[in-house]
Write an enzyme that holds these catalytic residues in place. Structure first.
Site, PDB file in Angstrom:
ATOM      1  N   LYS A 178       3.928  24.153 -30.046  1.00 20.21           N
ATOM      2  CA  LYS A 178       2.928  25.136 -30.507  1.00 20.21           C
ATOM      3  C   LYS A 178       2.341  25.903 -29.325  1.00 20.21           C
ATOM      4  CE  LYS A 178       0.120  27.531 -32.995  1.00 20.21           C
ATOM      5  NZ  LYS A 178      -1.162  27.746 -32.512  1.00 20.21           N
TER       6      LYS A 178
ATOM      7  N   HIS B  34       4.827  28.421 -28.318  1.00 22.00           N
ATOM      8  CA  HIS B  34       4.764  29.474 -29.346  1.00 22.00           C
ATOM      9  C   HIS B  34       3.647  30.454 -28.975  1.00 22.00           C
ATOM     10  CE1 HIS B  34       2.551  31.150 -32.771  1.00 22.00           C
ATOM     11  NE2 HIS B  34       3.703  31.244 -33.408  1.00 22.00           N
ATOM     12  N   ASN B  35       2.499  29.913 -28.596  1.00 18.46           N
ATOM     13  CA  ASN B  35       1.366  30.783 -28.259  1.00 18.46           C
ATOM     14  C   ASN B  35       1.621  31.570 -26.973  1.00 18.46           C
ATOM     15  OD1 ASN B  35       0.184  29.589 -30.482  1.00 18.46           O
ATOM     16  ND2 ASN B  35      -1.816  29.442 -29.531  1.00 18.46           N
TER      17      ASN B  35
ATOM     18  N   GLU C  44       3.614  34.282 -28.028  1.00 18.98           N
ATOM     19  CA  GLU C  44       2.708  35.190 -28.776  1.00 18.98           C
ATOM     20  C   GLU C  44       1.951  36.098 -27.792  1.00 18.98           C
ATOM     21  OE1 GLU C  44       0.098  33.135 -31.709  1.00 18.98           O
ATOM     22  OE2 GLU C  44      -1.585  34.065 -30.670  1.00 18.98           O
TER      23      GLU C  44
HETATM   24  C1  6PG Z   1      -1.469  30.936 -34.380  1.00 20.74           C
HETATM   25  C2  6PG Z   1      -2.335  31.462 -33.289  1.00 20.74           C
HETATM   26  C3  6PG Z   1      -3.636  30.776 -33.286  1.00 20.74           C
HETATM   27  C4  6PG Z   1      -4.676  31.506 -32.476  1.00 20.74           C
HETATM   28  C5  6PG Z   1      -4.771  31.055 -31.056  1.00 20.74           C
HETATM   29  C6  6PG Z   1      -4.585  32.063 -29.976  1.00 20.74           C
HETATM   30  O1  6PG Z   1      -0.364  30.563 -34.044  1.00 20.74           O
HETATM   31  O2  6PG Z   1      -1.911  30.905 -35.518  1.00 20.74           O
HETATM   32  O3  6PG Z   1      -1.725  31.321 -32.047  1.00 20.74           O
HETATM   33  O4  6PG Z   1      -3.425  29.457 -32.926  1.00 20.74           O
HETATM   34  O5  6PG Z   1      -4.608  32.863 -32.611  1.00 20.74           O
HETATM   35  O6  6PG Z   1      -6.030  30.489 -31.026  1.00 20.74           O
HETATM   36  O7  6PG Z   1      -5.799  32.480 -29.552  1.00 20.74           O
HETATM   37  P1  6PG Z   1      -6.231  33.183 -28.226  1.00 20.74           P
HETATM   38  O8  6PG Z   1      -5.601  34.530 -28.230  1.00 20.74           O
HETATM   39  O9  6PG Z   1      -7.712  33.255 -28.437  1.00 20.74           O
HETATM   40  O10 6PG Z   1      -5.876  32.335 -27.067  1.00 20.74           O
END
Ligand code: 6PG
Length: 482
Positions: free
Chosen positions: A182, A185-186, A189
């Site tokens: 996860k 994944h972030n 992201e």
């Molecule tokens: C998700 C997101 C979620 C959230 C994170 C990222 O996968 O649903 O990644 O977990 O948006 O908290 O947040 P930040 O941008 O604040 O680090």
């Protein structure tokens, strides 16, 4: 008979997951530290549904069928440990705690050990998809013992997003692997979001596209095989939102100082520790950091003037080039994220299935995209693929588009527009594809000032040499000159 599932923590994600579990036919008990939150939930969204509200942890635990399955959705860090400590004395052997927050994987490793040592079970589960995903189907990344996962499989496969090849959940692996996946994944992201931000900046600042035009461009991009994704879709939507107070596009009124909660930084930290190169993700984290010193940037903008260039090219051509640059950069960013997962899998014994990881990201999560099908396919064809850039799905695409990508990066430099993630991706590509890099010189310097030794191109790898750099030698340049 009691309730088959329990959930602690009724903030937005917890509430929505609870509703999702209940909708899928599992009677559920809920508990929140502040009773009024539970009361409000029961009187509103939970009304008439198969929920049991509980107001002490004792009551909560007693309401559940054994072995108990308890999902905790509280803030990562200390609050998770606090809830676990309160629960532990109330539970019986075989009961299971599932942490669905964005916990740091090393915390999860520790919790798995501590909790399993007292006969309880623990699953660290990454949950992605934001509020909407939690309610209608998130992507779930559960890690822990496989036996524990099998006990919750029937629930998680129902509540997860469903795509053409199954639910967006799979058993990830042991220990903290679910939260590790996860976290990466972030990181990806963050990379995606920064790349999109840079595409926007070039189109707006160089091409002078209006918000309405940007809406059209991103809407069109979202129909393409390469870029179709949740993040491109919401970006298109964002450009059409008009602020009711001023009549201006809302995006133009939002302060350019990005926040972050830590998962991007953690991805960078683990990559540095494992020695995996993830420059696009690092650039994305850095971009948020520098954006946040808004006042200092505003002051600097008055003193440090950049070039003054006027764009005289064709806007449509620019749009197409930026689209290609975005796609190539995105491939590099995912290549980095997947390489990090591959290394972590070996290092920590996670035994990750990278194709399956890409599959469970196809729906529900923030990085969901058609493009993940290609990644899944690439790893299914060759699970030992050293880097996504070498997969047939991506290799030719990137080679065909590299000219446009290079043009965009050059143009950004000429106009003084920062494109840290586009250029970090291009650097990654060029570094990865070059058989010779200048680190022979770095090695020479290290040996010169610190006798750190070096390997030679004409000797086997692993055989280290050292030179006496200061010794007079007739074959040094000075020597040959005389
Ligand atoms: C998700 C997101 C979620 C959230 C994170 C990222 O996968 O649903 O990644 O977990 O948006 O908290 O947040 P930040 O941008 O604040 O680090």
């Amino acid at each position: 008979m009691g309730q088959s599932f329990g959930l602690i923590g009724l903030a937005v994600m917890g509430e929505n997951l609870a509703l999702n579990v209940e909708r899928n036919g599992f009677p559920i008990s809920v508990y929140n530290r502040t009773a009024s939150v539970t009361e409000k939930f029961m009187a509103t969204r939970a009304q008439g549904k198969n929920f049991k509200a509980t107001y002490t942890l004792q009551e909560f635990v007693e309401s559940l069928d054994r072995p108990r399955k308890i999902l905790i959705m509280v803030k990562a860090g200390g609050p998770v440990d606090a809830v676990i400590e309160q629960l532990k004395p109330l539970l019986n052997e075989g009961d299971m705690i599932i942490d669905g927050g964005n916990s740091l994987y090393t915390d999860t490793e520790r919790r798995v050990k501590d909790i399993e040592a007292v006969g309880l079970r623990f699953i660290g589960m990454g949950v992605s998809g934001g509020e909407e995903g939690a309610l209608n189907g998130p992507s779930l990344m559960p890690g822990g013992t496989e036996a524990a996962y099998r006990e919750i499989e029937s629930i998680v496969t129902k509540i997860a997003a469903q795509v053409d090849d199954g639910p967006c959940v799979t058993y990830i692996g042991p220990g903290g692997s679910g939260h590790y996946v996860k976290m990466v994944h972030n990181g990806i992201e963050y990379g995606d979001m920064q790349l999109i931000a840079e595409a926007y900046d070039i189109l707006k600042s160089i091409g002078e596209l209006s918000a309405a035009k940007l809406h059209e461009v991103f809407t069109e991009w979202n129909t393409t095989d390469e870029l179709n994704s949740f993040l491109i879709e919401i970006t298109a939507d964002i450009f059409k939102k008009i602020d009711s107070e001023t009549g201006q596009p809302l995006v133009d009124l939002i302060l350019d100082a990005a926040g972050q909660k830590g998962t991007g930084r953690w991805t960078v930290e683990t990559a540095l520790e494992l020695g995996v190169s993830i420059p696009t993700i690092i650039a994305a984290v850095n971009a948020r950091i520098i954006s946040s010193i808004k006042e200092e940037r505003v002051a600097a903008s008055k003193e440090l003037l950049g070039p003054s260039v006027k764009f005289e090219g064709d806007a449509n051509e620019l749009v197409n080039k930026v689209r290609d640059a975005l796609y190539c950069s995105k491939i590099c960013s995912y290549a980095q994220g997947m390489a990090l997962l591959g290394k972590a899998s070996k290092e920590f014994g996670y035994n990750l299935d990278l194709g399956e990881t890409a599959r469970i990201w196809k729906g529900g999560c923030i990085i969901r995209a058609g493009f993940l099908n290609k990644i899944k396919h690439a790893y299914d064809e060759n699970p030992d693929l050293p880097n996504l850039l070498l997969a047939p799905e991506f290799k030719q695409t990137i080679l065909d588009r590299q000219a446009a990508w290079r043009d965009v990066v050059m143009m950004a430099a000429q106009f003084g527009i920062p494109v840290p993630a586009f250029s970090a991706s291009l650097d990654y590509f060029d570094s990865y594809r070059r058989s010779v890099l200048p680190q022979n010189l770095t090695q020479a310097q290290r040996d010169y000032f610190g006798a750190h030794t070096f390997e030679r191109v004409d000797k086997p790898r692993g055989e280290f040499s050292h030179a006496d750099w200061m010794a007079a030698d007739e074959r040094t340049l000075a020597g040959t000159g005389s």
